[in-house]
Design an enzyme around this catalytic site. Structure first.
Site, PDB file in Angstrom:
ATOM      1  N   CYS A   2       9.536  -7.739  -6.860  1.00 55.51           N
ATOM      2  CA  CYS A   2       9.449  -9.092  -6.328  1.00 55.51           C
ATOM      3  C   CYS A   2      10.612  -9.286  -5.366  1.00 55.51           C
ATOM      4  O   CYS A   2      11.581  -8.546  -5.391  1.00 55.51           O
ATOM      5  CB  CYS A   2       9.558 -10.108  -7.454  1.00 55.51           C
ATOM      6  SG  CYS A   2       8.333  -9.842  -8.735  1.00 55.51           S
ATOM      7  N   ARG A  27       7.877  -6.757  -0.714  1.00 57.41           N
ATOM      8  CA  ARG A  27       8.254  -6.424  -2.081  1.00 57.41           C
ATOM      9  C   ARG A  27       7.245  -6.942  -3.101  1.00 57.41           C
ATOM     10  O   ARG A  27       7.327  -6.616  -4.283  1.00 57.41           O
ATOM     11  CB  ARG A  27       9.623  -7.027  -2.412  1.00 57.41           C
ATOM     12  CG  ARG A  27      10.730  -6.540  -1.530  1.00 57.41           C
ATOM     13  CD  ARG A  27      12.026  -7.187  -1.924  1.00 57.41           C
ATOM     14  NE  ARG A  27      12.479  -6.701  -3.218  1.00 57.41           N
ATOM     15  CZ  ARG A  27      13.241  -5.640  -3.375  1.00 57.41           C
ATOM     16  NH1 ARG A  27      13.655  -4.958  -2.349  1.00 57.41           N
ATOM     17  NH2 ARG A  27      13.607  -5.260  -4.582  1.00 57.41           N
ATOM     18  N   TRP A  75       5.160  -9.825  -7.289  1.00 56.15           N
ATOM     19  CA  TRP A  75       4.227  -8.733  -7.561  1.00 56.15           C
ATOM     20  C   TRP A  75       4.060  -8.759  -9.077  1.00 56.15           C
ATOM     21  O   TRP A  75       4.985  -8.406  -9.817  1.00 56.15           O
ATOM     22  CB  TRP A  75       4.806  -7.405  -7.085  1.00 56.15           C
ATOM     23  CG  TRP A  75       3.849  -6.256  -7.164  1.00 56.15           C
ATOM     24  CD1 TRP A  75       2.988  -5.835  -6.194  1.00 56.15           C
ATOM     25  CD2 TRP A  75       3.673  -5.354  -8.261  1.00 56.15           C
ATOM     26  NE1 TRP A  75       2.286  -4.732  -6.626  1.00 56.15           N
ATOM     27  CE2 TRP A  75       2.681  -4.416  -7.893  1.00 56.15           C
ATOM     28  CE3 TRP A  75       4.241  -5.241  -9.535  1.00 56.15           C
ATOM     29  CZ2 TRP A  75       2.255  -3.388  -8.728  1.00 56.15           C
ATOM     30  CZ3 TRP A  75       3.808  -4.213 -10.374  1.00 56.15           C
ATOM     31  CH2 TRP A  75       2.834  -3.305  -9.957  1.00 56.15           C
ATOM     32  N   ASN A 101      13.471 -10.932 -10.575  1.00 54.50           N
ATOM     33  CA  ASN A 101      12.845  -9.658 -10.231  1.00 54.50           C
ATOM     34  C   ASN A 101      13.250  -8.677 -11.310  1.00 54.50           C
ATOM     35  O   ASN A 101      14.437  -8.533 -11.598  1.00 54.50           O
ATOM     36  CB  ASN A 101      13.343  -9.191  -8.855  1.00 54.50           C
ATOM     37  CG  ASN A 101      12.876  -7.785  -8.528  1.00 54.50           C
ATOM     38  OD1 ASN A 101      11.824  -7.344  -9.003  1.00 54.50           O
ATOM     39  ND2 ASN A 101      13.644  -7.078  -7.718  1.00 54.50           N
ATOM     40  N   GLY A 102      12.249  -8.006 -11.904  1.00 54.18           N
ATOM     41  CA  GLY A 102      12.542  -7.048 -12.974  1.00 54.18           C
ATOM     42  C   GLY A 102      11.611  -7.303 -14.141  1.00 54.18           C
ATOM     43  O   GLY A 102      10.593  -7.997 -13.995  1.00 54.18           O
ATOM     44  N   GLU A 482       1.197  14.210   1.683  1.00 52.15           N
ATOM     45  CA  GLU A 482       1.665  12.964   2.277  1.00 52.15           C
ATOM     46  C   GLU A 482       0.595  12.391   3.212  1.00 52.15           C
ATOM     47  O   GLU A 482       0.395  11.180   3.271  1.00 52.15           O
ATOM     48  CB  GLU A 482       2.990  13.214   3.015  1.00 52.15           C
ATOM     49  CG  GLU A 482       3.559  12.024   3.750  1.00 52.15           C
ATOM     50  CD  GLU A 482       3.872  10.828   2.863  1.00 52.15           C
ATOM     51  OE1 GLU A 482       3.818  10.946   1.627  1.00 52.15           O
ATOM     52  OE2 GLU A 482       4.148   9.753   3.421  1.00 52.15           O
ATOM     53  N   LYS A 486      -1.020   8.699   2.967  1.00 52.51           N
ATOM     54  CA  LYS A 486      -0.965   7.730   4.077  1.00 52.51           C
ATOM     55  C   LYS A 486      -2.342   7.122   4.320  1.00 52.51           C
ATOM     56  O   LYS A 486      -2.474   5.936   4.576  1.00 52.51           O
ATOM     57  CB  LYS A 486      -0.487   8.392   5.378  1.00 52.51           C
ATOM     58  CG  LYS A 486       0.977   8.624   5.501  1.00 52.51           C
ATOM     59  CD  LYS A 486       1.822   7.379   5.662  1.00 52.51           C
ATOM     60  CE  LYS A 486       2.250   6.767   4.388  1.00 52.51           C
ATOM     61  NZ  LYS A 486       3.274   7.238   3.579  1.00 52.51           N
ATOM     62  N   GLU A 489      -3.555   4.864   0.961  1.00 47.74           N
ATOM     63  CA  GLU A 489      -2.838   3.645   0.580  1.00 47.74           C
ATOM     64  C   GLU A 489      -3.080   2.489   1.549  1.00 47.74           C
ATOM     65  O   GLU A 489      -3.035   1.336   1.139  1.00 47.74           O
ATOM     66  CB  GLU A 489      -1.346   3.902   0.382  1.00 47.74           C
ATOM     67  CG  GLU A 489      -0.568   4.260   1.614  1.00 47.74           C
ATOM     68  CD  GLU A 489       0.906   4.542   1.317  1.00 47.74           C
ATOM     69  OE1 GLU A 489       1.451   4.046   0.334  1.00 47.74           O
ATOM     70  OE2 GLU A 489       1.518   5.292   2.110  1.00 47.74           O
ATOM     71  N   HIS A 505     -12.123  26.545  -6.442  1.00 49.82           N
ATOM     72  CA  HIS A 505     -12.028  26.452  -7.900  1.00 49.82           C
ATOM     73  C   HIS A 505     -12.507  25.100  -8.408  1.00 49.82           C
ATOM     74  O   HIS A 505     -12.052  24.628  -9.456  1.00 49.82           O
ATOM     75  CB  HIS A 505     -10.598  26.755  -8.342  1.00 49.82           C
ATOM     76  CG  HIS A 505     -10.160  28.130  -7.966  1.00 49.82           C
ATOM     77  ND1 HIS A 505     -10.652  29.261  -8.574  1.00 49.82           N
ATOM     78  CD2 HIS A 505      -9.334  28.575  -6.988  1.00 49.82           C
ATOM     79  CE1 HIS A 505     -10.131  30.340  -8.012  1.00 49.82           C
ATOM     80  NE2 HIS A 505      -9.327  29.940  -7.034  1.00 49.82           N
ATOM     81  N   LYS A 604       6.646  -2.353  -1.839  1.00 48.19           N
ATOM     82  CA  LYS A 604       7.464  -1.296  -1.254  1.00 48.19           C
ATOM     83  C   LYS A 604       8.542  -0.795  -2.207  1.00 48.19           C
ATOM     84  O   LYS A 604       8.778   0.392  -2.318  1.00 48.19           O
ATOM     85  CB  LYS A 604       8.128  -1.795   0.026  1.00 48.19           C
ATOM     86  CG  LYS A 604       8.919  -0.702   0.676  1.00 48.19           C
ATOM     87  CD  LYS A 604       8.950  -0.817   2.151  1.00 48.19           C
ATOM     88  CE  LYS A 604       9.518   0.436   2.774  1.00 48.19           C
ATOM     89  NZ  LYS A 604       8.548   1.536   2.788  1.00 48.19           N
TER      90      LYS A 604
END
Ligand code: G6P
Length: 609
Positions: A2, A27, A75, A101-102, A482, A486, A489, A505, A604
Site C-alpha cells: 500500500c 503500490r 492493495w 502498510n504491512g 522474463e 513481461k 503481467e 517432454h 510494484k
C-alpha cells in the site's frame, strides 16, 4: 503493497495528499482514502477503486479544509476492496485516524482483546486494531501512547497517525515496511517512498525499524525502540521530480523502456575501467571475494530472472557454482550456505518482504551478503554487508524494465570482478568483456529505435492470442522467462517460458495451428539446436516470432516475423533481447487498451510475504 502519505504545513492538506497518492498508486490501487485533522476533529473520505474516484469525490481535495492529513492507496490483504475496508481507519471515539502498510499478524488476538474492552469494529481489516489500540492506551502523551501501541503489534507496519487533540502534528512508525520523512521549509511529510514527495522536497530522513516520529511544520522528533529521542541527519536525494513524471510518454512503462540506455550507462560506467571492473565496495574485500567458493542468489519476480541470467554468465566465467533461489522459498529449502558462500540479494525496491527475509536468513547462517538494489537507503541496502547500487532512477511502472536490465548489468559486473580476482579468465578476455559491456547502453538505444516499428506491427497481429510460449537455450532460456513475464503481467495473455529442449517432454502437446511461439536465438553456438526446436513447433502449426542476433545469415529467409538485434557480445545479449520483449509486452497491452502501468491485482512493491 500500500502507499502512505502524510502532510503537515500551511497548505490545504487534501490536495497535497492526493498528489502524493497519485505518485504512489503503483503500490496498490484497489481503494484509497484521506483524513484531515482540524481543531473541530478528524474528517475522512474513502473510495473503492482507483484514486480518480477519491479525487472526484473531494473535488481534487478542495472540499476538505485542514492543513494536516494522511492518505492511503490500498492493495487489499485482509478484507475485500471496499469503501469500509479502505484506509484511513478511525478509533471508536474518532480521536485517532491511521493509515497502514504491512500486515498485523496478531490482529485477531488484539481484536478479541479490544472487543472485550468495548471496542466495535467497522471493517474486516487487520489495520483497524491499531486505531483502537492507540485509543485504548492513550495516556495524554502521543509519543508514549504510540510507542506502547506499536509494541503490541506483531508483523510489519508503516503507520501514519493523526490525533484530533493535536491538529498540527503528524505521527508515524515503522517496522519492516518502508517509510521516509520529507522536510521542506514550513512543511513536514511522510511517505512510503521518495517519488511521492519529490514535487515538494528532496530532503529526506529514513525511519529505521522500531522507530516512531512526530512531525511538525517546523521540525520533527524521532524516537527509538525504547522511546528515547534519536538524532538523525537529513540527506538530499539525487532523484528529481522529472524522474517521477511521464515526460510526454503515454505510460511510465514506455518512458522507462526508453530510459534504459541512460540507466545502464550510469550503472556501468563508474565501475568500468579500460581493462577491469571496480565495484567500489565498502566492506567486502578482494580477499573476501577470493575466499568465496560459491554464490547463492535470492530474489523475487524479475529480479529472480535477472539472477538466472547472472548464473549463466558467472558460472561460465568464474567457474564457481551459482545457485538461484526464489526468495519466497529461500527459508524453506534449508539453503546450503555458510561463511564461504556469498549470498547475492537482488531487489529493485529494496523492500520486498520475502527478499528481505531471505537476506536475514542468509546472515543468520553466517553468509556475507552483497545486495544489488536500486533504492538508496532501502531496508535491503541497509541490512546488507555491501551494496552494488543500480542507477535505474525511480521506477514507477509496475512491470519492471530498466530495473531488470540494470540488475542484469550489475551481475555482469560482478562476474567480471570475481573472475579478475579468481583469475579464471585471462586479463585480455576480461578487458574485451569490459569493452563490450561499455558499448551495451548505446546498442540498447539503437535497438529500441530500430525494433519499435517491427514490434508494434507484431503486437497488432498477435494481441488476440490466448497463449504464448517463449523458448530459448542457455542464456536465451533465462531471458525467455522474463519475456514471458513481461507479456503476461500486462497483456493478460497466458505466457510461459520453456527451455527449448524441454518442449518435447510435454509442452509440445499444447502447440496447435496458430499457437504463438516467441523464440530467442542469440548464441551462434546454439543456432542449429534452436532451429530444430523451432521447426518442430512450426510443423505443428505454430506461428513463430524470432528474436535473434544472427549475423551469419543462418536463419535468413526462413522467418516472416523476426527482429534482429544489433551486433553485440553474445554473453550480454539478454539485455538486448529483454528490450525487444518489453516492447512486445507493452505494445500488445496497448493494442488491447489495457491499464499498462497498473495491471490488475499487482503492486510494484510487495512488502507482504
Ligand atoms: C513485484 C514487481 C516486479 C518485481 C518484483 C520484485 O512483483 O511487480 O516487477 O520484479 O516485485 O521486486 P524487487 O523490488 O524486489 O525487485
Amino acid at each position: 503493497m500500500c502507499g502512505i502519505v502524510g502532510y503537515v504545513g500551511k497548505l490545504q492538506a487534501a490536495p497535497v495528499l492526493l498528489e502524493g497518492l497519485a505518485k504512489l498508486e503503483y503500490r496498490g490501487y484497489d481503494s484509497s482514502g484521506i483524513a484531515v485533522v482540524r481543531p473541530d476533529g478528524i474528517e475522512t473520505v474513502k473510495a473503492k477503486g482507483r484514486l480518480k474516484n477519491l479525487q472526484a469525490l473531494t473535488d481534487d481535495g478542495k472540499k476538505l479544509s485542514g492543513s494536516t492529513g494522511i492518505g492511503h492507496t490500498r492493495w487489499a490483504t485482509h478484507g475485500a476492496p471496499s469503501d469500509t475496508n479502505a484506509h484511513p481507519h478511525m478509533s471508536g471515539q474518532k480521536k485517532f485516524a491511521i493509515v497502514h502498510n504491512g500486515i498485523i499478524e496478531n490482529y485477531l488476538e488484539l481484536k478479541e482483546f479490544l472487543i472485550g474492552r468495548g471496542f466495535r469494529f467497522q471493517s474486516d481489516t487487520d489495520t483497524e486494531v491499531v486505531a483502537h489500540l492507540i485509543e485504548h492506551y492513550f495516556s495524554g502523551s502521543m509519543t508514549e501512547t504510540l510507542h506502547k501501541a506499536v509494541n503490541k503489534l506483531k508483523g510489519s507496519y508503516a503507520l501514519g497517525v493523526l490525533y484530533a487533540g493535536e491538529p498540527d502534528r503528524l505521527y508515524c512508525a515503522r517496522k519492516d515496511s518502508p517509510l521516509v520523512i520529507g522536510l521542506s521549509a514550513g512543511a513536514g511529510f511522510v511517505a512510503s517512498d521518495m517519488p511521492a514527495l519529490l514535487a515538494h522536497t528532496r530532503r529526506f530522513i529514513l525511519l529505521d525499524d522500531n522507530e516512531t516520529a512526530c512531525i511538525r511544520a517546523d521540525g520533527f522528533d524521532i524516537y527509538n525502540a525504547n522511546n528515547e529521542p534519536v538524532e538523525k541527519e537529513p540527506f538530499t536525494a539525487e532523484w528529481d521530480v522529472a524522474a517521477a513524471e511521464k515526460d510526454g510518454f503515454p505510460h511510465f512503462m514506455l518512458k522507462e523502456i526508453h530510459e534504459q540506455p541512460r540507466a545502464l550507462r550510469q550503472t556501468l560506467s563508474p565501475r568500468l575501467a579500460a581493462s577491469n571492473v571496480e565495484l567500489h565496495l565498502k566492506k567486502l574485500t578482494r580477499e573476501a571475494f577470493a575466499a568465496f567458493d560459491c554464490l547463492h542468489i535470492a530474489a523475487c519476480g524479475s529480479a529472480y530472472h535477472a539472477g538466472i541470467v547472472g548464473k549463466y554468465f558467472i558460472e561460465k566465467l568464474c567457474r564457481i557454482p551459482v545457485q538461484v533461489t526464489l526468495a519466497s522459498e529461500f527459508r524453506y529449502c534449508d539453503p546450503l550456505i555458510d561463511d564461504r558462500t556469498l549470498t547475492v540479494i537482488i531487489s529493485q525496491s529494496g523492500e520486498t518482504a520475502d527478499t528481505l527475509a531471505a537476506l536475514r536468513e542468509a546472515k543468520r547462517l553466517g553468509s556475507a551478503v552483497l545486495s544489488i538494489v536500486n533504492v538508496v537507503g532501502s531496508s535491503i541496502a541497509r541490512e546488507s554487508d555491501d551494496v552494488l547500487y543500480t542507477a535505474a532512477g525511480p521506477e514507477i511502472s509496475v512491470a519492471t524494465t530498466k530495473g531488470y536490465t540494470t540488475q542484469v548489468s550489475a551481475l555482469y559486473l560482478l562476474g567480471l570482478y570475481l573472475a579478475g580476482i579468481k583469475e579464471t579468465a585471462a586479463p585480455k578476455t576480461l578487458a574485451a568483456y569490459a569493452g563490450a559491456l561499455a558499448e551495451l547502453p548505446a546498442l540498447v538505444e539503437r535497438m529500441i529505435g530500430d525494433a519499435t516499428p517491427a514490434v508494434q506491427l507484431l503486437a497488432s497481429l498477435f494481441h488476440g492470442a490466448n497463449d504464448a510460449y517463449y523458448i530459448g537455450r542457455g542464456t536465451d532460456y533465462a531471458a525467455a522467462m522474463e519475456g514471458a513475464l513481461k507479456l503476461k503481467e500486462i497483456s493478460y495473455i497466458h505466457a510461459e517460458a520453456y527451455a527449448a529442449g524441454e518442449l518435447k517432454h510435454g509442452t509440445i502437446s499444447l502447440i496447435e495451428k496458430g499457437s504463438l511461439v516467441v523464440a530467442l536465438a542469440t548464441d551462434p553456438a546454439l543456432y542449429p539446436k534452436i532451429r530444430s526446436n523451432i521447426t518442430e513447433v512450426r510443423t505443428r502449426g505454430a506461428v513463430v516470432f524470432l528474436v535473434t542476433d544472427d549475423k551469419s545469415g543462418f536463419f535468413a529467409g526462413e522467418y516472416e516475423y523476426i527482429v534482429t538485434l544489433p551486433d553485440a557480445e553474445p554473453a550480454f545479449s539478454a539485455v538486448l533481447s529483454a528490450a525487444v520483449m518489453q516492447l512486445f509486452g507493452y505494445y500488445t497491452a496497448a493494442a488491447k487498451g489495457l491499464d499498462i502501468d497498473k495491471p490488475r491485482n499487482l503492486a510494484k512493491s510487495v512488502t507482504v510475504e
